[in-house]
Design a protein around this motif. Structure first.
Motif, PDB file in Angstrom:
ATOM      1  N   GLU A 213       0.833  -1.206   0.000  1.00  0.00           N
ATOM      2  CA  GLU A 213       0.000   0.000   0.000  1.00  0.00           C
ATOM      3  C   GLU A 213       0.867   1.254   0.000  1.00  0.00           C
ATOM      4  N   LEU A 214       0.674   2.046  -1.032  1.00  0.00           N
ATOM      5  CA  LEU A 214       1.422   3.276  -1.241  1.00  0.00           C
ATOM      6  C   LEU A 214       0.460   4.448  -1.153  1.00  0.00           C
ATOM      7  N   PHE A 215       0.804   5.448  -0.338  1.00  0.00           N
ATOM      8  CA  PHE A 215      -0.109   6.575  -0.134  1.00  0.00           C
ATOM      9  C   PHE A 215      -0.576   7.198  -1.437  1.00  0.00           C
ATOM     10  N   THR A 216       0.338   7.423  -2.368  1.00  0.00           N
ATOM     11  CA  THR A 216      -0.030   8.131  -3.583  1.00  0.00           C
ATOM     12  C   THR A 216      -1.082   7.386  -4.395  1.00  0.00           C
ATOM     13  N   SER A 217      -1.008   6.057  -4.432  1.00  0.00           N
ATOM     14  CA  SER A 217      -2.059   5.313  -5.140  1.00  0.00           C
ATOM     15  C   SER A 217      -3.278   5.065  -4.254  1.00  0.00           C
ATOM     16  N   SER A 218      -3.084   5.091  -2.924  1.00  0.00           N
ATOM     17  CA  SER A 218      -4.230   4.938  -2.019  1.00  0.00           C
ATOM     18  C   SER A 218      -5.166   6.137  -2.074  1.00  0.00           C
ATOM     19  N   THR A 219      -4.701   7.254  -2.645  1.00  0.00           N
ATOM     20  CA  THR A 219      -5.596   8.401  -2.814  1.00  0.00           C
ATOM     21  C   THR A 219      -6.776   8.047  -3.720  1.00  0.00           C
ATOM     22  N   MET A 220      -6.648   6.973  -4.504  1.00  0.00           N
ATOM     23  CA  MET A 220      -7.719   6.592  -5.424  1.00  0.00           C
ATOM     24  C   MET A 220      -8.888   5.901  -4.730  1.00  0.00           C
ATOM     25  N   THR A 221      -8.828   5.757  -3.396  1.00  0.00           N
ATOM     26  CA  THR A 221      -9.995   5.255  -2.665  1.00  0.00           C
ATOM     27  C   THR A 221     -11.163   6.226  -2.760  1.00  0.00           C
ATOM     28  N   THR A 222     -10.924   7.408  -3.328  1.00  0.00           N
ATOM     29  CA  THR A 222     -12.016   8.368  -3.530  1.00  0.00           C
ATOM     30  C   THR A 222     -13.155   7.774  -4.357  1.00  0.00           C
ATOM     31  N   VAL A 223     -12.853   6.808  -5.244  1.00  0.00           N
ATOM     32  CA  VAL A 223     -13.921   6.244  -6.076  1.00  0.00           C
ATOM     33  C   VAL A 223     -14.858   5.378  -5.237  1.00  0.00           C
ATOM     34  N   ALA A 224     -14.308   4.655  -4.266  1.00  0.00           N
ATOM     35  CA  ALA A 224     -15.157   3.856  -3.385  1.00  0.00           C
ATOM     36  C   ALA A 224     -16.019   4.763  -2.505  1.00  0.00           C
ATOM     37  N   ARG A 225     -15.442   5.898  -2.103  1.00  0.00           N
ATOM     38  CA  ARG A 225     -16.216   6.858  -1.308  1.00  0.00           C
ATOM     39  C   ARG A 225     -17.318   7.492  -2.150  1.00  0.00           C
ATOM     40  N   ALA A 226     -17.016   7.800  -3.406  1.00  0.00           N
ATOM     41  CA  ALA A 226     -18.004   8.441  -4.278  1.00  0.00           C
ATOM     42  C   ALA A 226     -19.216   7.551  -4.507  1.00  0.00           C
ATOM     43  N   ASN A 227     -19.019   6.235  -4.463  1.00  0.00           N
ATOM     44  CA  ASN A 227     -20.135   5.303  -4.652  1.00  0.00           C
ATOM     45  C   ASN A 227     -20.673   4.786  -3.319  1.00  0.00           C
ATOM     46  N   ASN A 228     -20.298   5.478  -2.214  1.00  0.00           N
ATOM     47  CA  ASN A 228     -20.801   5.184  -0.867  1.00  0.00           C
ATOM     48  C   ASN A 228     -20.498   3.767  -0.396  1.00  0.00           C
ATOM     49  N   ARG A 229     -19.380   3.207  -0.873  1.00  0.00           N
ATOM     50  CA  ARG A 229     -18.991   1.884  -0.394  1.00  0.00           C
ATOM     51  C   ARG A 229     -18.124   1.976   0.856  1.00  0.00           C
ATOM     52  N   ILE A 230     -17.573   3.147   1.120  1.00  0.00           N
ATOM     53  CA  ILE A 230     -16.828   3.403   2.344  1.00  0.00           C
ATOM     54  C   ILE A 230     -17.231   4.770   2.869  1.00  0.00           C
TER      55      ILE A 230
END
Length: 285
Positions: A90-107
Motif C-alpha cells: 500500500e502506497l499513499f499516492t495510489s491509495s488516494t484513489m480510494t475516492t472512487v469507493a467513497r463516491a459510490n458510498n462503499r466506504i
C-alpha cells in the motif's frame, strides 16, 4: 473482427477497470488497518530503494546529456512502483484513489481518511528504515563522495520550490503515478502490469515532479548527510557543509512535504481516479 467481449480476455475494458478501481478502494479502506500499516512500510522501503537506484544513475553523469541522464533515472525508478504493485503493498499516492469507493458510498469518509493516514505513516517508516540502512552502510561515500553529493543537491533542490510550485509538481506527479496504477487494472498478466508502469513513472521522475513518499527518503537522507557527515566526506567533495545548512526538518515539512502531499491527493484522488471512474462506469441513458 474481435468484439469488446473478446478483447476483455486480453485486457480489461475501461468500464471493467472502473469497477476494479472501486473494488480495490473499498478493500483497502475496510481491511484491518494494522495490516495496511505493515504493507505500507514495505511500500515506503521499495520507493526509497528505487530512489537509491536513481541516485546511483545520476552520480558522475555531469558530462552526459541532461535529458538522457534523467530518462535513465526515471526508467530505473519505475522499479519501485512495480515492486509495490506486484507485491500488493500500500502506497499513499495510489491509495488516494480510494475516492472512487467513497463516491459510490462503499466506504465512509472516516474510513477513507483513516486509510490515507495509516498508509502515509507506514510509508514514512519504510522510507526512514532505508535512510538508516544506507547511512550505516556508508553509501554516501560511494564514488569518492559523489553519491552523497547527488543526495545533497537533489534534496536541496526539492526544498526550494514555492508552495504553488511544490503543489503543482505534486499534482503532476500523482497524475502519472495513478495513471500507471490504474492502467495495471487492464492487465491480465504479470508482464502487462509491470510493463505498463515503466513510462508513466519514468515521465514523472525524469521531469522532476514531486512524490511525497519518495521525498520521505530523499530529503531525510539529505538532512543526515548534511549534518552528520565526517570531515573526510566534505574534503572528498570539496565543499563546505554550511552550503547545505538549510537542509533541515522545517524546510522538509513546510516547504516540501505539506504542499506536495496536498498536490498528490488532488492529482490522484480527483484528476485520475474520480475522472476515470465517472467517465467509464456504466451510466443510465
Amino acid at each position: 473482427m474481435k468484439t469488446e467481449e473478446n478483447l476483455s480476455t486480453v485486457a480489461a475494458t475501461p468500464a471493467q477497470m472502473a469497477q476494479i478501481g472501486e473494488d480495490v478502494g473499498a478493500y483497502k479502506a475496510t481491511k484491518n488497518q494494522f495490516y495496511s500499516f505493515l504493507s505500507a512500510i514495505s511500500a515506503g522501503a521499495f520507493i526509497a530503494l528505487a530512489f537509491v537506484f536513481y541516485t546511483t544513475t545520476q552520480t558522475g553523469s555531469a558530462g552526459a546529456p541532461w535529458g538522457l541522464t534523467k530518462l535513465v533515472g526515471g526508467l530505473v525508478f519505475s522499479l519501485g512502483v512495480i515492486m509495490v504493485v506486484v507485491c500488493g503493498c500500500e502506497l499513499f499516492t495510489s491509495s488516494t484513489m480510494t475516492t472512487v469507493a467513497r463516491a459510490n458510498n462503499r466506504i465512509s469518509t472516516f474510513q477513507m481518511v483513516r486509510n490515507w493516514i495509516v498508509v502515509y505513516c507506514g510509508n514514512f517508516v519504510g522510507g526512514l528504515c532505508i535512510v538508516g540502512l544506507i547511512w550505516m552502510g556508508g553509501q554516501t561515500m560511494a564514488a569518492n563522495g559523489q553519491w552523497g553529493l547527488t543526495i545533497l543537491t537533489t534534496a536541496q533542490h526539492k526544498i526550494h520550490h514555492t508552495w504553488s510550485e511544490a503543489f503543482a509538481l505534486g499534482v503532476l506527479c500523482n497524475i502519472m503515478v495513478c495513471l500507471a496504477v490504474w492502467m495495471t487494472y487492464a492487465g491480465k498478466t504479470l508482464t502487462d502490469k509491470a510493463f505498463i508502469q515503466i513510462l508513466p513513472i519514468g515521465l514523472f521522475v525524469a521531469s522532476g515532479f514531486e512524490h511525497s513518499v519518495a521525498n520521505m527518503f530523499m530529503i531525510p537522507m539529505g538532512i543526515i548527510t548534511a549534518h552528520f557527515s565526517t570531515p573526510d566526506f566534505w574534503q572528498a567533495i570539496g565543499l563546505n557543509p554550511e552550503q547545505f545548512a538549510d537542509l533541515d526538518v522545517y524546510h522538509f515539512i513546510v516547504k516540501n512535504l505539506i504542499p506536495v502531499t496536498l498536490g498528490n491527493l488532488a492529482g490522484g484522488g480527483i484528476c485520475v481516479a474520480l475522472l476515470q471512474w465517472y467517465t467509464n462506469k456504466p451510466h443510465a441513458h
